[in-house]
Design a protein around this motif. Structure first.
Motif, PDB file in Angstrom:
ATOM      1  N   VAL A 146      -9.058   5.315  -3.382  1.00 45.25           N
ATOM      2  CA  VAL A 146      -7.628   5.005  -3.424  1.00 45.25           C
ATOM      3  C   VAL A 146      -6.833   6.125  -4.428  1.00 45.25           C
ATOM      4  O   VAL A 146      -5.756   6.238  -4.038  1.00 45.25           O
ATOM      5  CB  VAL A 146      -7.536   3.553  -4.264  1.00 45.25           C
ATOM      6  N   CYS A 147      -7.258   6.586  -5.055  1.00 46.66           N
ATOM      7  CA  CYS A 147      -6.835   8.093  -6.101  1.00 46.66           C
ATOM      8  C   CYS A 147      -6.513   9.057  -5.026  1.00 46.66           C
ATOM      9  O   CYS A 147      -5.562   9.587  -4.958  1.00 46.66           O
ATOM     10  CB  CYS A 147      -7.567   8.366  -7.087  1.00 46.66           C
ATOM     11  N   THR A 195      -3.827   8.155  -2.552  1.00 50.12           N
ATOM     12  CA  THR A 195      -2.481   7.864  -3.190  1.00 50.12           C
ATOM     13  C   THR A 195      -2.122   9.292  -3.466  1.00 50.12           C
ATOM     14  O   THR A 195      -0.917   9.670  -3.232  1.00 50.12           O
ATOM     15  CB  THR A 195      -2.670   7.430  -4.676  1.00 50.12           C
ATOM     16  N   ASN A 230      -2.282   1.258   1.127  1.00 50.30           N
ATOM     17  CA  ASN A 230      -2.603   2.002  -0.015  1.00 50.30           C
ATOM     18  C   ASN A 230      -2.405   1.257  -1.251  1.00 50.30           C
ATOM     19  O   ASN A 230      -3.431   1.057  -2.203  1.00 50.30           O
ATOM     20  CB  ASN A 230      -2.197   3.443  -0.160  1.00 50.30           C
ATOM     21  N   ALA A 231      -0.941   0.820  -1.227  1.00 50.25           N
ATOM     22  CA  ALA A 231      -0.469   0.092  -2.672  1.00 50.25           C
ATOM     23  C   ALA A 231      -1.506  -1.162  -2.536  1.00 50.25           C
ATOM     24  O   ALA A 231      -1.820  -1.592  -4.043  1.00 50.25           O
ATOM     25  CB  ALA A 231       0.704  -0.084  -2.384  1.00 50.25           C
ATOM     26  N   ALA A 286      -4.788  -0.253  -3.832  1.00 42.89           N
ATOM     27  CA  ALA A 286      -4.702   0.098  -5.264  1.00 42.89           C
ATOM     28  C   ALA A 286      -4.820  -1.269  -6.209  1.00 42.89           C
ATOM     29  O   ALA A 286      -5.520  -1.050  -7.404  1.00 42.89           O
ATOM     30  CB  ALA A 286      -3.537   1.008  -5.644  1.00 42.89           C
ATOM     31  N   VAL A 287      -4.124  -2.241  -5.947  1.00 42.10           N
ATOM     32  CA  VAL A 287      -3.941  -3.467  -6.733  1.00 42.10           C
ATOM     33  C   VAL A 287      -5.178  -4.164  -6.695  1.00 42.10           C
ATOM     34  O   VAL A 287      -5.688  -4.638  -7.665  1.00 42.10           O
ATOM     35  CB  VAL A 287      -2.670  -4.109  -6.242  1.00 42.10           C
ATOM     36  N   VAL A 333      -7.516  -2.555  -9.075  1.00 41.16           N
ATOM     37  CA  VAL A 333      -7.511  -3.026 -10.371  1.00 41.16           C
ATOM     38  C   VAL A 333      -8.131  -4.310 -10.719  1.00 41.16           C
ATOM     39  O   VAL A 333      -8.949  -4.336 -11.672  1.00 41.16           O
ATOM     40  CB  VAL A 333      -5.865  -3.333 -10.934  1.00 41.16           C
ATOM     41  N   ALA A 356      -2.289   2.473  -9.882  1.00 39.00           N
ATOM     42  CA  ALA A 356      -1.795   1.346  -8.957  1.00 39.00           C
ATOM     43  C   ALA A 356      -0.352   1.306  -9.136  1.00 39.00           C
ATOM     44  O   ALA A 356       0.475   1.078  -8.197  1.00 39.00           O
ATOM     45  CB  ALA A 356      -2.268  -0.007  -9.383  1.00 39.00           C
ATOM     46  N   ALA A 403       1.133   4.018  -7.037  1.00 35.00           N
ATOM     47  CA  ALA A 403       0.958   3.798  -5.973  1.00 35.00           C
ATOM     48  C   ALA A 403       1.943   2.898  -4.949  1.00 35.00           C
ATOM     49  O   ALA A 403       2.579   2.926  -4.067  1.00 35.00           O
ATOM     50  CB  ALA A 403      -0.262   3.267  -5.497  1.00 35.00           C
ATOM     51  N   SER A 413      -3.577   9.744 -10.431  1.00 35.69           N
ATOM     52  CA  SER A 413      -4.691   9.703  -9.650  1.00 35.69           C
ATOM     53  C   SER A 413      -5.956  10.444 -10.019  1.00 35.69           C
ATOM     54  O   SER A 413      -6.910  10.149 -10.242  1.00 35.69           O
ATOM     55  CB  SER A 413      -4.327   9.863  -8.024  1.00 35.69           C
TER      56      SER A 413
END
Length: 162
Positions: A25-26, A29, A46-47, A50-51, A54, A96, A99, A128
């Motif tokens: 994900v990094c 991003t 992608n967002a 990213a969430v 987390v 995140a 992102a 990232s």
């Protein structure tokens, strides 16, 4: 959260998702920060990814805490890994946020403000990159805690003999 799933420590199962997912994900991003066309096409996915990471990182942290508290031998060998691991969720959360910010700023029409988009893109790339470095540090400290001082090839030969 159970300490074990299918006889294996939950932390070990979750860590594989985190170790693969966080750098992925990094990198995505960084890609969408650098390429506006990709941001419009893949930014929302992608967002969300990213969430989700987390949450995966936090669950991995909780499972690690339970394993650490459950296995007293780990308390001696994994202190550094534990202290680094407790910080990783914050690195993933910051990444995140950026992102999500890339998508929000792009879709809200602020992308025409070149300075705003360049600033958020640069911060997303930096966050990232730092997150990848921290993920490597946490993983390295964990593997050293578990495997440090063990000759893996000699261990494998010994296991084959038995």
């Amino acid at each position: 959260m159970p300490v074990k799933v299918f006889g294996l420590p939950t932390h070990i199962l979750l860590i594989h998702v985190a170790v693969a997912g966080i750098p992925l994900v990094c990198l995505t991003t960084i890609a969408i920060a650098a390429r506006p066309a990709w941001r419009r096409r893949f930014g929302l996915a992608n967002a969300v990814f990213a969430v989700v990471m987390v949450g995966v990182t936090y669950a991995t942290e909780l499972a690690g805490q339970q394993l650490f508290n459950h296995a007293t031998y780990l308390q001696k060998i994994a202190a550094q890994h534990r202290s680094l691991g407790l910080t990783l969720v914050w690195f993933v959360a910051v990444m995140a946020v950026f992102a999500v910010a890339l998508v929000v700023v792009d879709r809200a029409g602020y992308a025409e403000h070149h300075v705003t988009m360049v600033t958020i893109s640069a911060l997303a790339i930096a966050a990232s990159a730092i997150c990848i470095v921290q993920t490597i540090r946490v993983g390295d400290s964990g593997s050293r805690a578990v495997w440090g001082g063990i000759n893996v090839s000699a261990h494998a030969e010994h296991a084959q003999v038995q």
